[in-house]
Design a protein around this motif. Structure first.
Motif, PDB file in Angstrom:
ATOM      1  N   LEU A  88       0.858  -1.181   0.000  1.00 43.43           N
ATOM      2  CA  LEU A  88       0.000   0.000   0.000  1.00 43.43           C
ATOM      3  C   LEU A  88       0.891   1.226   0.000  1.00 43.43           C
ATOM      4  O   LEU A  88       1.854   1.298   0.782  1.00 43.43           O
ATOM      5  CB  LEU A  88      -0.904   0.000   1.238  1.00 43.43           C
ATOM      6  N   VAL A  89       0.584   2.183  -0.876  1.00 38.82           N
ATOM      7  CA  VAL A  89       1.354   3.413  -0.985  1.00 38.82           C
ATOM      8  C   VAL A  89       0.395   4.571  -0.739  1.00 38.82           C
ATOM      9  O   VAL A  89      -0.645   4.689  -1.408  1.00 38.82           O
ATOM     10  CB  VAL A  89       2.010   3.550  -2.381  1.00 38.82           C
ATOM     11  N   LEU A  90       0.737   5.424   0.229  1.00 33.80           N
ATOM     12  CA  LEU A  90      -0.114   6.561   0.588  1.00 33.80           C
ATOM     13  C   LEU A  90       0.625   7.859   0.284  1.00 33.80           C
ATOM     14  O   LEU A  90       1.756   8.054   0.743  1.00 33.80           O
ATOM     15  CB  LEU A  90      -0.482   6.488   2.071  1.00 33.80           C
ATOM     16  N   VAL A  91      -0.018   8.727  -0.481  1.00 29.39           N
ATOM     17  CA  VAL A  91       0.582  10.004  -0.882  1.00 29.39           C
ATOM     18  C   VAL A  91      -0.236  11.162  -0.322  1.00 29.39           C
ATOM     19  O   VAL A  91      -1.378  10.982   0.105  1.00 29.39           O
ATOM     20  CB  VAL A  91       0.702  10.115  -2.419  1.00 29.39           C
ATOM     21  N   MET A  92       0.326  12.347  -0.367  1.00 26.99           N
ATOM     22  CA  MET A  92      -0.316  13.528   0.209  1.00 26.99           C
ATOM     23  C   MET A  92      -1.148  14.327  -0.794  1.00 26.99           C
ATOM     24  O   MET A  92      -2.097  14.991  -0.410  1.00 26.99           O
ATOM     25  CB  MET A  92       0.745  14.460   0.817  1.00 26.99           C
ATOM     26  N   GLU A  93      -0.763  14.271  -2.070  1.00 26.42           N
ATOM     27  CA  GLU A  93      -1.407  15.097  -3.091  1.00 26.42           C
ATOM     28  C   GLU A  93      -1.703  14.280  -4.344  1.00 26.42           C
ATOM     29  O   GLU A  93      -0.995  13.318  -4.643  1.00 26.42           O
ATOM     30  CB  GLU A  93      -0.489  16.267  -3.483  1.00 26.42           C
ATOM     31  N   GLN A  94      -2.712  14.703  -5.066  1.00 19.21           N
ATOM     32  CA  GLN A  94      -3.098  14.034  -6.307  1.00 19.21           C
ATOM     33  C   GLN A  94      -1.931  13.992  -7.295  1.00 19.21           C
ATOM     34  O   GLN A  94      -1.698  12.987  -7.947  1.00 19.21           O
ATOM     35  CB  GLN A  94      -4.306  14.765  -6.928  1.00 19.21           C
ATOM     36  N   ARG A  95      -1.197  15.080  -7.376  1.00 23.50           N
ATOM     37  CA  ARG A  95      -0.039  15.146  -8.277  1.00 23.50           C
ATOM     38  C   ARG A  95       0.979  14.067  -7.932  1.00 23.50           C
ATOM     39  O   ARG A  95       1.594  13.462  -8.810  1.00 23.50           O
ATOM     40  CB  ARG A  95       0.579  16.542  -8.187  1.00 23.50           C
TER      41      ARG A  95
END
Length: 148
Positions: A80-87
């Protein structure tokens, strides 16, 4: 079952290590490994001072952190990879197209909310980012905990 969660932001000195620490704390004892990296990491740097102070003001004693660069290998090793922004989600997919189905916003359960970068923006920006990260971490933790 998720065994390896990777939290990503830009420099890996503010948001992603904060998310890593909070998620690791919430998932303690679950067997889930949590780490972080940056798309444009400030490799070798520790927690940004304001981010560290924010964690400490909230009663947290985070692990020693050293920023590292995101690589295709780190993405491949993650469930699972969690990012902060859509970009950032798009950047991850460009770096590793096979990561598309396992990459989400940390704020997914808050209507796909993005978490703005507080770097060089002062204490209020760090407080705001911390609150959003904490909310996202709580929501993900509830979904990642094995059923007891």
């Amino acid at each position: 079952m998720f065994k390896n969660v990777l939290v990503i932001c830009a420099g890996n000195i503010c948001r992603s290590p904060t998310g890593e620490h909070l998620l690791r704390r919430n998932l303690a004892g679950s067997g889930i490994r949590v780490s972080s990296a940056g798309l444009t990491a400030m490799v070798g740097h520790p927690f940004e001072r304001n981010a560290l102070e924010m964690l400490q003001r909230h009663g947290q004693q985070p692990h020693v952190h050293t920023a590292r660069q995101l690589t295709p290998q780190l993405l491949q090793a993650s469930d699972l990879v969690l990012v902060m922004e859509q970009r950032q989600l798009q950047d991850v997919i460009r770096l590793s197209p096979v990561s598309r189905g396992k990459t989400f916003l940390l704020g997914k359960w808050q209507n796909e909310r993005e978490i703005p970068d507080p770097y060089r923006r002062g204490p209020a920006a760090f407080e705001h980012a911390y609150a959003l990260i904490e909310e996202g971490v709580k929501a993900w933790s509830q979904r990642l905990q094995p059923q007891r």
